[in-house]
Write an enzyme that holds these catalytic residues in place. Structure first.
Site, PDB file in Angstrom:
ATOM      1  N   ARG A 143       0.612  -1.484   0.041  1.00 33.17           N
ATOM      2  CA  ARG A 143      -0.210   0.206   0.176  1.00 33.17           C
ATOM      3  C   ARG A 143       1.056   1.179   0.121  1.00 33.17           C
ATOM      4  NH1 ARG A 143      -2.284  -3.200   3.911  1.00 33.17           N
ATOM      5  NH2 ARG A 143      -3.950  -3.750   3.457  1.00 33.17           N
ATOM      6  N   LYS A 167      -2.665  -2.365   7.626  1.00 40.01           N
ATOM      7  CA  LYS A 167      -3.269  -1.432   8.899  1.00 40.01           C
ATOM      8  C   LYS A 167      -4.133  -2.092  10.069  1.00 40.01           C
ATOM      9  CE  LYS A 167      -6.411   0.089   4.736  1.00 40.01           C
ATOM     10  NZ  LYS A 167      -7.839   0.009   3.814  1.00 40.01           N
ATOM     11  N   HIS A 232      -1.786   2.729  -5.881  1.00 42.66           N
ATOM     12  CA  HIS A 232      -3.281   1.381  -5.237  1.00 42.66           C
ATOM     13  C   HIS A 232      -3.716   0.442  -7.323  1.00 42.66           C
ATOM     14  CE1 HIS A 232      -5.662  -0.538  -2.298  1.00 42.66           C
ATOM     15  NE2 HIS A 232      -6.495  -0.428  -2.665  1.00 42.66           N
ATOM     16  N   ARG A 235      -0.450  -1.818  -6.847  1.00 40.21           N
ATOM     17  CA  ARG A 235      -0.603  -3.065  -5.931  1.00 40.21           C
ATOM     18  C   ARG A 235      -1.866  -3.935  -6.884  1.00 40.21           C
ATOM     19  NH1 ARG A 235      -1.583  -4.690  -0.794  1.00 40.21           N
ATOM     20  NH2 ARG A 235      -3.992  -4.552   0.176  1.00 40.21           N
ATOM     21  N   HIS A 258      -4.662  -9.471   3.595  1.00 42.23           N
ATOM     22  CA  HIS A 258      -6.456  -8.723   3.925  1.00 42.23           C
ATOM     23  C   HIS A 258      -6.313  -9.444   4.915  1.00 42.23           C
ATOM     24  CE1 HIS A 258      -6.828  -7.663  -0.813  1.00 42.23           C
ATOM     25  NE2 HIS A 258      -6.842  -6.594   0.592  1.00 42.23           N
ATOM     26  N   TYR A 267      -9.756 -10.049  -7.394  1.00 45.59           N
ATOM     27  CA  TYR A 267      -9.669 -10.189  -7.910  1.00 45.59           C
ATOM     28  C   TYR A 267      -9.402 -11.819  -8.889  1.00 45.59           C
ATOM     29  CZ  TYR A 267      -6.681  -6.283  -5.449  1.00 45.59           C
ATOM     30  OH  TYR A 267      -6.545  -6.030  -4.893  1.00 45.59           O
TER      31      TYR A 267
END
Length: 292
Positions: A143, A167, A232, A235, A258, A267
């Site tokens: 990210r 995150k 992004h 990514r 994730h 994806y």
């Protein structure tokens, strides 16, 4: 901003480990609601219903995000005993469909790298820094915030991995390709001395805004539409191209950091023709037809 909103944001940071950007987004949405309604902690169901009209011109995804922030806020007040009712049922629930991510073709990526490598041949620090940034975005799927805030200590020495804090403060290890390690070595030879960050700047480290600008400028020089490129998007390209190459979805989930595999499943929008070819080639019945 009210004390109740401050307390809610403090809870998100302390108990859920919410990232700084997430907290800023919640703060903006809740402050906007307070500007319209006044004190949110005492707002009535009828008051919240007015927000639906005020948000009428916004995109469904924006309305859903704002409503979610308020629902979580009132859930917090209930848990804390600061309210006995939940007025958030009056908020709209727009039907949203998560859009497919923008993707780059293999040709787009090749054009981008060809230009970055050509410029890096000049040995200018800015060009070498850009090449290292590009290698880590596309080669490791980082990210934007994870990349620009990388500490110098994260650079691999023996093991070809980076330890990333993503995150919510969650750590994961991501592989660093031989190409990326070479680009990093070239950058480190010319990196300004001092500071603890891999990509230092006057404001501690390179900003996300500046990273966006550098990539769009590179896209223009490479003959690509700058609107197509962002950290992004690179990514997304990392994830999509890995999946096309046969990567397992669970592996991809780990690499991207994730928490929920449902996020990774976006994806699976790979080329339909590839999926048909995969079934025809790998399905047990295909083996029987060949043997017949």
């Amino acid at each position: 901003m009210s004390a109740a909103v401050d307390a809610f944001l403090a809870m998100l940071a302390a108990e859920r480990g919410a990232a700084a950007n997430t907290l800023m987004a919640y703060r903006r949405d809740l402050e906007g609601a307070e500007e319209t309604l006044g004190e949110l902690a005492t707002a009535s169901r009828e008051s919240l219903a007015r927000l639906g009209n005020r948000w009428a011109d916004l995109a469904p995804s924006t309305v859903a995000r704002k409503a979610s922030a308020l629902r979580q806020f009132y859930g917090f007040l209930l848990d804390e005993g600061q309210r006995q009712d939940d007025p958030s049922s009056a908020l709209p629930r727009p039907a949203t469909r998560r859009p497919l991510p923008k993707i780059l073709s293999h040709a787009d990526v090749e054009a981008l790298f060809a230009r970055a490598e050509l410029e890096a041949d000049s040995e200018r620090p800015s060009a070498l820094r850009l090449l290292a940034l590009l290698e880590l975005l596309y080669g490791s799927g980082l990210r934007a915030t994870e990349l620009v805030s990388l500490p110098l200590s994260a650079v691999p020495r023996d093991a070809p991995f980076l330890t990333i804090t993503g995150k919510g403060g969650q750590q994961r290890m991501v592989p660093v390709s031989g190409r990326a390690r070479q680009a990093l070595s070239r950058w480190l030879e010319l990196r300004p001395a001092g500071g603890k960050f891999l990509f230092p700047s006057r404001d501690k480290y390179l900003s996300r805004v500046r990273l966006f600008q550098l990539l769009k400028e590179l896209a223009a020089r490479a003959g690509l539409d700058p609107a197509k490129l962002s950290p992004h998007v690179l990514r997304h390209a990392f994830a999509t191209h890995l999946l096309e190459g046969g990567a397992d979805l669970r592996v991809l989930q780990t690499l991207l950091g994730h928490a929920d595999i449902a996020t990774t499943q976006i994806y699976t929008h790979v080329d339909a023709a590839r999926l048909v070819a995969l079934v025809n080639e790998r399905h047990p019945l295909a083996e029987r037809r060949r043997s017949d």
